[in-house]
Design an enzyme around this catalytic site. Sequence first.
Site, PDB file in Angstrom:
ATOM      1  N   GLY A 188      26.709  30.642  17.983  1.00 22.94           N
ATOM      2  CA  GLY A 188      27.069  29.314  18.484  1.00 22.94           C
ATOM      3  C   GLY A 188      26.186  28.766  19.576  1.00 22.94           C
ATOM      4  O   GLY A 188      26.615  27.912  20.349  1.00 22.94           O
ATOM      5  N   SER A 189      24.930  29.185  19.657  1.00 27.99           N
ATOM      6  CA  SER A 189      24.058  28.650  20.712  1.00 27.99           C
ATOM      7  C   SER A 189      23.773  27.163  20.472  1.00 27.99           C
ATOM      8  O   SER A 189      23.634  26.393  21.426  1.00 27.99           O
ATOM      9  CB  SER A 189      22.741  29.431  20.753  1.00 27.99           C
ATOM     10  OG  SER A 189      21.982  29.182  19.598  1.00 27.99           O
ATOM     11  N   LEU A 222      28.512  24.136   0.970  1.00 23.91           N
ATOM     12  CA  LEU A 222      29.542  23.115   0.747  1.00 23.91           C
ATOM     13  C   LEU A 222      29.339  22.545  -0.650  1.00 23.91           C
ATOM     14  O   LEU A 222      28.212  22.375  -1.094  1.00 23.91           O
ATOM     15  CB  LEU A 222      29.419  22.014   1.800  1.00 23.91           C
ATOM     16  CG  LEU A 222      29.604  22.496   3.254  1.00 23.91           C
ATOM     17  CD1 LEU A 222      29.292  21.385   4.234  1.00 23.91           C
ATOM     18  CD2 LEU A 222      31.024  23.012   3.458  1.00 23.91           C
ATOM     19  N   HIS A 240      17.973  23.348  10.675  1.00 25.05           N
ATOM     20  CA  HIS A 240      17.308  24.441   9.951  1.00 25.05           C
ATOM     21  C   HIS A 240      16.120  24.930  10.774  1.00 25.05           C
ATOM     22  O   HIS A 240      15.330  24.109  11.265  1.00 25.05           O
ATOM     23  CB  HIS A 240      16.820  23.972   8.576  1.00 25.05           C
ATOM     24  CG  HIS A 240      16.144  25.071   7.819  1.00 25.05           C
ATOM     25  ND1 HIS A 240      16.846  26.092   7.202  1.00 25.05           N
ATOM     26  CD2 HIS A 240      14.831  25.339   7.615  1.00 25.05           C
ATOM     27  CE1 HIS A 240      15.992  26.941   6.653  1.00 25.05           C
ATOM     28  NE2 HIS A 240      14.763  26.510   6.898  1.00 25.05           N
TER      29      HIS A 240
HETATM   30  C1  GRF Z   1      19.970  29.061  14.156  1.00 23.29           C
HETATM   31  O1  GRF Z   1      18.626  29.430  14.231  1.00 23.29           O
HETATM   32  C2  GRF Z   1      20.144  28.052  13.070  1.00 23.29           C
HETATM   33  O2  GRF Z   1      19.044  27.188  12.892  1.00 23.29           O
HETATM   34  C3  GRF Z   1      20.270  28.934  11.886  1.00 23.29           C
HETATM   35  O3  GRF Z   1      21.057  30.015  12.306  1.00 23.29           O
HETATM   36  C4  GRF Z   1      20.844  30.228  13.702  1.00 23.29           C
HETATM   37  C5  GRF Z   1      22.238  30.292  14.316  1.00 23.29           C
HETATM   38  O4  GRF Z   1      22.284  29.976  15.591  1.00 23.29           O
HETATM   39  N1  GRF Z   1      20.852  28.265  10.752  1.00 23.29           N
HETATM   40  P1  GRF Z   1      23.595  29.764  16.496  1.00 23.29           P
HETATM   41  O5  GRF Z   1      24.798  30.338  15.791  1.00 23.29           O
HETATM   42  O6  GRF Z   1      23.727  28.276  16.708  1.00 23.29           O
HETATM   43  O7  GRF Z   1      23.274  30.485  17.763  1.00 23.29           O
END
Ligand code: GRF
Length: 222
Positions: free
Chosen positions: A12-13, A94, A110
């Site tokens: 969830g960053s 989805l 992405h």
């Molecule tokens: C991120 O690099 C996002 O682009 C990819 O998965 C990773 C997850 O990051 N799809 P977080 O869960 O938001 O930290």
Amino acid sequence: MLKIGVLVSGGGSNLQAIIDKIESGYIRNVEIATVVSSKPGVFALERAKKYRIGGTCISRKFFNNIDEYDEALISHFVEHKVELVVMAGFLSILGERFNKYYTNRVINIHPSLIPAFCGKGFYGIIPHRHVLESGVKITGATVHFVELEADTGPIILQKAVYVEEGDTPEILQKRVMEQAEWEILPEAIKLFAENRLVIEGKKVLIKKTAPVLSAASKKYSI
Ligand code: GRF
């Protein structure tokens, strides 16, 4: 007030970056109405809880088919009056019903410069591994509107990040998040909330200023 629903699957960053930009006042008139995870017990749900944002897990595994899964997500978001769905590190697919109901109102982050290193099987650390194996000098991240096929919708924003000597997939992933993802995903939400995005075929035009709309027609139109 634009109500957004954030879809997550892990740490969830990116969700945190959105929360921080709303808390700081950089993004205005936007409220995170709900956070939905594809897996139970992920740290992203802890982050939501800390900011008293409603969070829940709606897993594809709970349903017999993609249509039932789509319907469950749609009714959850409708219940929370969600007008924009944000895929922030979301790893589930989805289906047609969801994409039809929320046409041009779903965006995804992405971790590469689409159309490079994207599509089915390119998620999490995998794009970064391929970037290093291929020897390219520049990578980055992309925010795009979502269509049925993974990573194919009109591109809203991209930010480039240099590949550096000694990079491992983990080091590169962290730098792409810090220098690109956490910046362009909140920015795309801000532009959507300000009604400054126009989709023309495969392109997204960003209007310099928000259109002056009468109260009656104040609807998030693309
Ligand atoms: C991120 O690099 C996002 O682009 C990819 O998965 C990773 C997850 O990051 N799809 P977080 O869960 O938001 O930290």
